[in-house]
Design a protein around this motif. Structure first.
Motif, short mmCIF file in Angstrom:
data_model
loop_
_atom_site.label_atom_id
_atom_site.label_comp_id
_atom_site.label_asym_id
_atom_site.label_seq_id
_atom_site.Cartn_x
_atom_site.Cartn_y
_atom_site.Cartn_z
N SER A 3 0.84 -1.20 0.00
CA SER A 3 0.00 0.00 0.00
C SER A 3 0.87 1.25 0.00
CB SER A 3 -0.94 0.00 1.20
OG SER A 3 -0.19 0.02 2.39
N ASP A 57 -19.92 4.53 9.12
CA ASP A 57 -19.54 3.51 8.13
C ASP A 57 -18.81 4.11 6.94
OD1 ASP A 57 -20.64 1.62 9.69
OD2 ASP A 57 -22.51 1.39 8.52
N LEU A 60 -15.23 4.73 7.87
CA LEU A 60 -14.44 3.50 7.88
C LEU A 60 -14.15 3.01 6.47
CD1 LEU A 60 -16.12 1.73 10.91
CD2 LEU A 60 -13.68 2.32 10.71
N LEU A 61 -15.15 3.16 5.62
CA LEU A 61 -15.01 2.71 4.24
C LEU A 61 -14.03 3.59 3.45
CD1 LEU A 61 -16.43 0.34 2.93
CD2 LEU A 61 -18.10 1.93 1.94
N SER A 62 -14.01 4.87 3.83
CA SER A 62 -13.24 5.82 3.01
C SER A 62 -11.75 5.49 2.96
CB SER A 62 -13.44 7.25 3.53
OG SER A 62 -12.74 7.42 4.75
N GLU A 64 -10.60 2.41 2.99
CA GLU A 64 -10.40 1.11 2.32
C GLU A 64 -10.00 1.37 0.87
OE1 GLU A 64 -10.80 -1.95 3.57
OE2 GLU A 64 -11.30 -1.16 5.57
N SER A 65 -9.06 0.57 0.38
CA SER A 65 -8.63 0.75 -1.01
C SER A 65 -9.79 0.53 -1.97
CB SER A 65 -7.53 -0.25 -1.34
OG SER A 65 -6.31 0.35 -1.05
N HIS A 66 -9.85 1.37 -2.93
CA HIS A 66 -10.82 1.30 -4.02
C HIS A 66 -12.25 1.36 -3.55
CE1 HIS A 66 -7.41 0.68 -6.46
NE2 HIS A 66 -7.06 -0.38 -5.76
N ALA A 67 -12.43 1.94 -2.35
CA ALA A 67 -13.81 2.19 -1.94
C ALA A 67 -14.12 3.63 -2.30
CB ALA A 67 -13.94 1.99 -0.42
N GLU A 88 -8.76 5.91 -4.17
CA GLU A 88 -7.38 5.58 -3.79
C GLU A 88 -6.74 6.59 -2.87
OE1 GLU A 88 -5.19 3.24 -7.44
OE2 GLU A 88 -5.07 5.41 -7.31
N PRO A 91 -6.90 6.06 1.30
CA PRO A 91 -6.05 4.94 1.70
C PRO A 91 -4.57 5.21 1.43
CG PRO A 91 -7.84 4.19 0.27
CD PRO A 91 -7.94 5.67 0.36
N ARG A 120 -2.72 1.71 9.72
CA ARG A 120 -3.36 0.89 10.76
C ARG A 120 -4.39 1.69 11.53
NH1 ARG A 120 1.60 -2.58 12.24
NH2 ARG A 120 2.01 -1.85 10.44
#
Ligand code: ADP
Ligand code: MG
Length: 565
Positions: A3, A57, A60-62, A64-67, A88, A91, A120
């Motif tokens: 990453s 949510d 948290l999602l933001s 994540e890769s490719h979310a 991208e 992340p 992390r």
């Protein structure tokens, strides 16, 4: 590790963090964004917006890769309307820094704060927060020392941030934006309706007020260009701003088209100030070419290129031939006030927190037309009884009174000749003129043709001639001298009705009929001269090809006095 490597493609310096965060704030429909940086962004970057915000949510999602929330289907990918779409950025930033995202959606009571370090997740907590999002990025590249080493000094990184920000935010004039760095406000942009006001806030008034705009609409492409006069050129191409569907891009093809449009008006190695806005159906573009999304591919390269070149070329040709068009300025916006020839930006729009906002959709919408207003130069006075000195909104204009009037007389004579409406004014007592035998003979053969130009001459006998009438515009000229100049033309040209011969005759008539250098003019005479000049199409040069006027832009003047560099 993977990453962190991937992050390098998107994030290579603090300015790219700012770019991604600002893109997100704009996509979220914000109209107020405050950015703070410390140590050129190397230590701390904070972007705070009043956009739609995120739920727990979403936050948290933001990271994540490719979310991404911006693309729902494959077809969306071929018609991208937002600045972001790859999912991208966050992340990537999170992988190489300590990031903190605080956000609240308007329809939710509580906000949330997420903390991530080196990719992390550290915590996510409920927290009080205004609607909108605040992202803080600390210690960029703290976990990739090799990359941190490549960062430049505070000043360089700050400059990059200011430049990046300026480029992105220029078209989003409804957004109020401030950038603070090391205790200073580096940019403070009020919301405005006009691109030129924003440009003026970013780059400076002198350039902004000198720009003209042009607009072209076709099926596949809408183009609006703001072009500064060629004399405001720079040695770098850093003032060429290119936007496609409001996305700031770097594009060699478009830059080349701009340069070709300016053509020989621009000296070699110099670049103009230009803003190009193109609106193209997103399905006719590929924006997913490069991770930073600053490059795009047009499906129809040729159309884009040719449209740009021809639009820029014809606009410059039209505008910079007319001396009185040098200082025009947009207006028509009621909120704008003109004070001493400058545009004053309207007051900062008040932020209303209750307004319902949706994420912006960059649908093809027409940019607002800003009609041009012709400026009347303000006469300051006459220099050496030869030059008229005027103040323009964007500079100083010197007009050579003889060259200018010569052109006026020339056009006047030519137009009336072409419409066979040459007027004559008769002298009460005809002028008696003694010529040499040779000159007399030449004139005598041409009396009919001269009559058609409004010069009624009779042969009195021997080498004496009587001048009975002339076009009124020539009434004050010195006749003997005029005829002496006329004779060589009459002698050399066969048919006087030919275009070239006529031109030479009219040129001589104009030269003799025009106000001389060294002649004192009253204010009214100067005003009249300017008005007459304004009615003509091409008055940059006199009929002999000498320039009529020379403009000194305030930019040049200020450079001369080292007020700007
Ligand atoms: P992208 O912008 O390509 O979608 P990002 O990594 O930049 O990807 O952001 C991921 C997601 O996080 C976005 O799709 C969006 O839903 C959300 N997001 C990021 N920043 C903001 C913000 N300032 N306001 C609201 N939502 C945001
Ligand atoms: Mg994004």
């Amino acid at each position: 590790m993977a990453s962190q490597i991937a992050a390098g493609e998107v994030i290579d310096r603090p300015a790219s963090v700012v770019r991604e965060l600002l893109d997100n704030s704009i996509d979220a429909g914000s109209d107020r964004i405050v950015i703070k940086i410390e140590e050129g962004g190397k230590r701390h970057i904070r972007v705070k917006d009043n956009g739609v915000g995120m739920s727990k949510d979403d936050i948290l999602l933001s990271i994540e890769s490719h979310a991404t929330s911006k693309i729902n289907s494959v077809s969306d990918l071929f018609a991208i309307k937002t600045l972001g779409f790859r999912g991208e950025a966050l992340p990537s930033i999170a992988a190489v820094s300590r990031i903190e995202i605080t956000s609240r959606r308007e329809d939710q009571l509580a906000g949330y704060r997420l903390q991530v370090a080196g990719g992390r997740l550290k915590s996510i907590d409920e927290i009080g927060s205004p609607t909108g999002t605040m992202v803080e990025v600390r210690d960029l590249f703290y976990n990739t020392p090799a990359r941190r080493k490549f960062l430049r000094g505070v000043k360089t990184e700050t400059d990059h941030i200011v430049d990046t920000l300026s480029r992105i935010v220029l078209p989003f004039t409804h957004i109020q934006l401030r950038l603070d760095g090391s205790g200073k406000t580096l940019l403070n942009l009020p919301a405005t309706e006009s691109i030129l006001n924003r440009f003026s806030d970013l780059i400076g008034r002198n350039v902004a007020v000198s720009m003209m705009d042009t607009f072209k609409e076709m099926d596949e492409l809408k183009l609006r260009a703001y072009l500064a006069p060629p004399d405001l050129s720079r040695t770098k191409r850093d003032r060429i701003f290119i936007y496609v569907n409001k996305r700031s891009i770097r594009d060699k093809l478009i830059t080349r088209a701009v340069m070709e449009g300016y053509g020989q008006r621009m000296m070699r190695g110099r670049y103009p100030h230009v803003i190009i806005f193109m609106e193209i159906d997103p399905s006719l573009l590929d924006v997913n070419v490069h991770p930073t999304k600053q490059e795009i591919r047009f499906h129809n390269n040729r159309l884009v290129y040719q449209t740009l070149v021809s639009t820029i070329e014809s606009t410059l040709r039209k505008r910079f031939h007319s001396i009185l068009d040098l200082g025009q300025l947009k207006s028509g916006d009621e909120k704008e006030e003109r004070v001493q020839g400058m545009v004053i930006a309207e007051p900062v729009r008040e932020y209303s927190g209750t307004e319902q906002r949706k994420p912006v959709d960059y649908k093809i919408e027409l940019l607002k037309e800003t009609p041009l207003v012709k400026e009347v130069p303000q006469i300051i006075g006459q220099l050496k009884n030869t030059y008229i000195i005027c103040q323009l909104m964007d500079g100083l204009l010197m007009i050579d009174q003889h060259a200018a009037h010569e052109r006026i007389v020339y056009e006047n004579l030519k137009n009336s000749y072409k419409s066979s409406k040459i007027e004559r004014q008769s002298f009460l007592i005809p002028h008696k003129m003694e010529l040499s035998m040779k000159d007399g003979r030449i004139i005598q053969k041409r009396l009919d043709q001269l009559a058609r130009l409004g010069l009624e001459i009779d042969h009195f006998g021997g080498s004496t001639f009587l001048l009975r009438s002339v076009p009124p515009i020539l009434i004050n000229m010195e006749w003997e001298k005029f005829l002496l100049d006329l004779v060589p033309v009459l002698e050399n040209e066969g048919d006087l009705s030919g275009e070239k011969a006529l031109d030479r005759l009219l040129t001589i008539m104009a030269c003799h009929g025009a106000i001389r250098a060294g002649q004192r003019l009253s204010r009214e005479e100067m005003i009249q001269l300017l008005n007459q000049l304004e009615e003509l199409d091409l008055p940059t040069h006199c009929p002999h090809g000498r320039p009529i006027s020379k403009k000194f832009s305030y930019y040049e003047i200020e450079r001369m006095f080292k007020r700007v560099i």
